[in-house]
Design a protein around this motif. Structure first.
Motif, PDB file in Angstrom:
ATOM      1  N   MET A 137       0.841  -1.181   0.000  1.00 44.36           N
ATOM      2  CA  MET A 137       0.000   0.000   0.000  1.00 44.36           C
ATOM      3  C   MET A 137       0.880   1.236   0.000  1.00 44.36           C
ATOM      4  O   MET A 137       1.841   1.325   0.767  1.00 44.36           O
ATOM      5  N   ARG A 138       0.578   2.165  -0.851  1.00 43.82           N
ATOM      6  CA  ARG A 138       1.326   3.423  -0.909  1.00 43.82           C
ATOM      7  C   ARG A 138       0.493   4.529  -0.270  1.00 43.82           C
ATOM      8  O   ARG A 138      -0.639   4.793  -0.686  1.00 43.82           O
ATOM      9  N   ILE A 139       1.073   5.177   0.724  1.00 46.24           N
ATOM     10  CA  ILE A 139       0.396   6.265   1.434  1.00 46.24           C
ATOM     11  C   ILE A 139       1.231   7.518   1.303  1.00 46.24           C
ATOM     12  O   ILE A 139       2.473   7.458   1.261  1.00 46.24           O
ATOM     13  N   ALA A 140       0.557   8.665   1.193  1.00 42.61           N
ATOM     14  CA  ALA A 140       1.266   9.918   0.936  1.00 42.61           C
ATOM     15  C   ALA A 140       0.634  11.055   1.702  1.00 42.61           C
ATOM     16  O   ALA A 140      -0.524  10.982   2.143  1.00 42.61           O
ATOM     17  N   THR A 141       1.420  12.122   1.859  1.00 44.64           N
ATOM     18  CA  THR A 141       0.909  13.371   2.406  1.00 44.64           C
ATOM     19  C   THR A 141       1.479  14.513   1.580  1.00 44.64           C
ATOM     20  O   THR A 141       2.623  14.440   1.113  1.00 44.64           O
ATOM     21  N   PHE A 142       0.659  15.554   1.383  1.00 44.82           N
ATOM     22  CA  PHE A 142       1.090  16.647   0.517  1.00 44.82           C
ATOM     23  C   PHE A 142       0.365  17.926   0.897  1.00 44.82           C
ATOM     24  O   PHE A 142      -0.857  17.986   0.879  1.00 44.82           O
ATOM     25  N   ASN A 143       1.137  18.942   1.251  1.00 41.49           N
ATOM     26  CA  ASN A 143       0.584  20.279   1.417  1.00 41.49           C
ATOM     27  C   ASN A 143       0.610  20.937   0.037  1.00 41.49           C
ATOM     28  O   ASN A 143       1.605  21.529  -0.377  1.00 41.49           O
ATOM     29  N   ALA A 144      -0.496  20.805  -0.666  1.00 44.65           N
ATOM     30  CA  ALA A 144      -0.547  21.177  -2.080  1.00 44.65           C
ATOM     31  C   ALA A 144      -0.701  22.684  -2.297  1.00 44.65           C
ATOM     32  O   ALA A 144      -0.551  23.149  -3.435  1.00 44.65           O
ATOM     33  N   GLU A 145      -1.017  23.428  -1.259  1.00 43.02           N
ATOM     34  CA  GLU A 145      -1.198  24.883  -1.361  1.00 43.02           C
ATOM     35  C   GLU A 145      -2.185  25.242  -2.474  1.00 43.02           C
ATOM     36  O   GLU A 145      -1.986  26.190  -3.231  1.00 43.02           O
ATOM     37  N   SER A 186       7.033  19.535  -0.569  1.00 37.51           N
ATOM     38  CA  SER A 186       7.187  18.302  -1.326  1.00 37.51           C
ATOM     39  C   SER A 186       6.116  17.302  -0.918  1.00 37.51           C
ATOM     40  O   SER A 186       5.557  17.359   0.180  1.00 37.51           O
ATOM     41  N   LEU A 187       5.835  16.376  -1.822  1.00 40.76           N
ATOM     42  CA  LEU A 187       4.963  15.243  -1.520  1.00 40.76           C
ATOM     43  C   LEU A 187       5.820  14.138  -0.925  1.00 40.76           C
ATOM     44  O   LEU A 187       6.872  13.795  -1.471  1.00 40.76           O
ATOM     45  N   LEU A 188       5.374  13.576   0.194  1.00 36.32           N
ATOM     46  CA  LEU A 188       6.054  12.456   0.838  1.00 36.32           C
ATOM     47  C   LEU A 188       5.234  11.196   0.628  1.00 36.32           C
ATOM     48  O   LEU A 188       4.018  11.230   0.798  1.00 36.32           O
ATOM     49  N   TRP A 189       5.881  10.105   0.231  1.00 31.40           N
ATOM     50  CA  TRP A 189       5.163   8.840   0.073  1.00 31.40           C
ATOM     51  C   TRP A 189       5.949   7.688   0.700  1.00 31.40           C
ATOM     52  O   TRP A 189       7.178   7.719   0.781  1.00 31.40           O
ATOM     53  N   LEU A 190       5.191   6.701   1.138  1.00 33.39           N
ATOM     54  CA  LEU A 190       5.752   5.469   1.698  1.00 33.39           C
ATOM     55  C   LEU A 190       5.015   4.266   1.138  1.00 33.39           C
ATOM     56  O   LEU A 190       3.787   4.308   0.974  1.00 33.39           O
ATOM     57  N   ASP A 191       5.740   3.219   0.844  1.00 33.04           N
ATOM     58  CA  ASP A 191       5.140   1.909   0.612  1.00 33.04           C
ATOM     59  C   ASP A 191       5.252   1.119   1.918  1.00 33.04           C
ATOM     60  O   ASP A 191       6.349   0.964   2.457  1.00 33.04           O
ATOM     61  N   ILE A 192       4.121   0.652   2.417  1.00 28.58           N
ATOM     62  CA  ILE A 192       4.106  -0.038   3.700  1.00 28.58           C
ATOM     63  C   ILE A 192       3.342  -1.353   3.575  1.00 28.58           C
ATOM     64  O   ILE A 192       2.412  -1.469   2.775  1.00 28.58           O
ATOM     65  N   ARG A 239       5.934  -2.421   7.992  1.00 27.56           N
ATOM     66  CA  ARG A 239       7.279  -2.521   7.437  1.00 27.56           C
ATOM     67  C   ARG A 239       7.348  -1.610   6.218  1.00 27.56           C
ATOM     68  O   ARG A 239       6.521  -1.707   5.310  1.00 27.56           O
ATOM     69  N   VAL A 240       8.322  -0.706   6.211  1.00 25.71           N
ATOM     70  CA  VAL A 240       8.479   0.243   5.110  1.00 25.71           C
ATOM     71  C   VAL A 240       9.309  -0.415   4.005  1.00 25.71           C
ATOM     72  O   VAL A 240      10.442  -0.833   4.235  1.00 25.71           O
ATOM     73  N   THR A 241       8.728  -0.506   2.811  1.00 20.72           N
ATOM     74  CA  THR A 241       9.415  -1.156   1.688  1.00 20.72           C
ATOM     75  C   THR A 241       9.841  -0.178   0.601  1.00 20.72           C
ATOM     76  O   THR A 241      10.524  -0.573  -0.348  1.00 20.72           O
ATOM     77  N   GLY A 242       9.440   1.078   0.719  1.00 20.95           N
ATOM     78  CA  GLY A 242       9.834   2.090  -0.257  1.00 20.95           C
ATOM     79  C   GLY A 242       9.431   3.462   0.231  1.00 20.95           C
ATOM     80  O   GLY A 242       8.528   3.589   1.066  1.00 20.95           O
ATOM     81  N   GLN A 243      10.093   4.501  -0.265  1.00 20.79           N
ATOM     82  CA  GLN A 243       9.788   5.857   0.188  1.00 20.79           C
ATOM     83  C   GLN A 243      10.306   6.875  -0.801  1.00 20.79           C
ATOM     84  O   GLN A 243      11.172   6.571  -1.638  1.00 20.79           O
ATOM     85  N   GLY A 244       9.767   8.080  -0.704  1.00 22.96           N
ATOM     86  CA  GLY A 244      10.247   9.135  -1.580  1.00 22.96           C
ATOM     87  C   GLY A 244       9.762  10.502  -1.131  1.00 22.96           C
ATOM     88  O   GLY A 244       8.736  10.644  -0.471  1.00 22.96           O
ATOM     89  N   ILE A 245      10.552  11.517  -1.480  1.00 23.65           N
ATOM     90  CA  ILE A 245      10.188  12.919  -1.297  1.00 23.65           C
ATOM     91  C   ILE A 245      10.240  13.554  -2.677  1.00 23.65           C
ATOM     92  O   ILE A 245      11.303  13.598  -3.309  1.00 23.65           O
ATOM     93  N   VAL A 246       9.105  14.014  -3.171  1.00 24.41           N
ATOM     94  CA  VAL A 246       9.007  14.491  -4.542  1.00 24.41           C
ATOM     95  C   VAL A 246       8.667  15.977  -4.539  1.00 24.41           C
ATOM     96  O   VAL A 246       7.580  16.379  -4.109  1.00 24.41           O
TER      97      VAL A 246
END
Length: 312
Positions: A1-9, A301-307, A285-292
């Motif tokens: 599952m990929r979850i993200a947070t983003f202050n899109a303004e 930036s948008l932050l995402w995690l694969d968990i 368990r975190v299997t992937g991540q990114g700051i875009v």
């Protein structure tokens, strides 16, 4: 599952203008926003800085834009933020009533810069916990500004001042493999733009400290993710970082992004800061991540995690 947070303004200068720009279909910021989400493709995302309206017309229109681009979210949650809600009181103590800083949360109009959750998986709407109306004075060990034993703004302000500048939510989501995910999300005020009383700095601290109290008294063992804009960097710039440092040190949470900056507020001040957070509980368990980064959309930036659940 990929979850993200983003202050899109995705904020405009007045009510209805975000919907207008969506309907026109020629807004560079909105086009860049859609392209970003289609590229990252989160299953669940919490958004900050999106104007709210009572019927959620703008949010529905935004979801339609995403669906037309091939990214469909069948479930959405939003509710009125404190931003722009008239208090009828002089909350900022400047001797006048009715300015943007006298609202329960700073806002030039009702709903300015609210929040939303978009999900591919079912949201348990009846179980959502909305702490937006909570009074600041009701937070245990709050640091509301006092002078000579008197609360800033007087007794009436102290009795009515809300803690949350936008929202504090716990949103349960039924995931296909990990059971119920509790999405804990918020957007705190910046700890600046006030006077010697440090009302915003203290409020920012306590908006973060809310989660310390919530977790201390939480009796559920359901997995969770804490996500949102705390507007405080634990090591850089101004503010009161004690609460965010305690939160990052919690044995209940993981800190996959370390101290990486998440927003660029331009040099020389305040510069690149870590103000956005995506903190999974130890159930995952975190299997992937990114700051875009997406400067065409937002300074954040948008932050995402694969968990994935740690238990089989």
């Amino acid at each position: 599952m990929r979850i993200a947070t983003f202050n899109a303004e995705l904020m405009r200068k007045g009510p209805g203008l975000l919907l207008r720009d969506i309907q026109r279909g020629k807004d560079p910021q909105l086009d860049a926003f859609v392209a970003l989400l289609v590229d990252v493709r989160p299953d669940v995302i919490t958004l900050q800085g999106i104007d709210y309206d009572l019927r959620q017309t703008a949010l529905n229109a935004l979801a339609s834009m995403l669906a037309q681009a091939g990214l469909e979210y069948s479930y959405m949650f939003s509710s009125a933020p404190n931003a722009g809600q008239a208090s009828g009181l002089d909350l900022n103590g400047n001797g006048t009533l009715g300015d943007a800083d006298d609202a329960h949360g700073y806002g030039r109009f009702n709903g300015m810069g609210g929040m939303a959750v978009l999900s591919r998986f079912p949201i348990v709407f009846d179980a959502v916990q909305d702490f937006t109306p909570m009074l600041w004075r009701d937070l245990k060990n709050h640091i509301y500004p006092f002078s000579d034993g008197q609360p800033f703004g007087g007794g009436d302000v102290f009795a009515a001042h809300r803690l949350s500048s936008r929202n504090h939510w716990v949103v349960p989501i039924q995931t296909p493999h990990g059971g119920t995910l509790r999405l804990m999300t918020f957007h705190a005020t910046p700890p600046v733009y006030d006077g010697d009383e440090d009302r915003n700095g203290r409020r920012n601290h306590d908006e973060v400290a809310f989660w310390l109290d919530y977790l201390a008294f939480d009796t559920s063992d359901l997995p969770f993710v804490l996500a949102g804009t705390a507007n405080i960097d634990p090591v850089r710039s101004s503010g009161r970082p004690t609460a965010i440092k305690e939160l990052l040190a919690s044995p209940l949470l993981q800190n996959p992004f370390d101290d990486s900056p998440t927003a660029d507020f331009k040099d020389p001040f305040p510069g690149n800061l870590r103000v956005d957070y995506l903190l999974p509980s130890t159930h995952w368990r975190v299997t992937g991540q990114g700051i875009v980064g997406a400067p065409a959309v937002s300074r954040h930036s948008l932050l995402w995690l694969d968990i994935t659940p740690t238990d089989p």
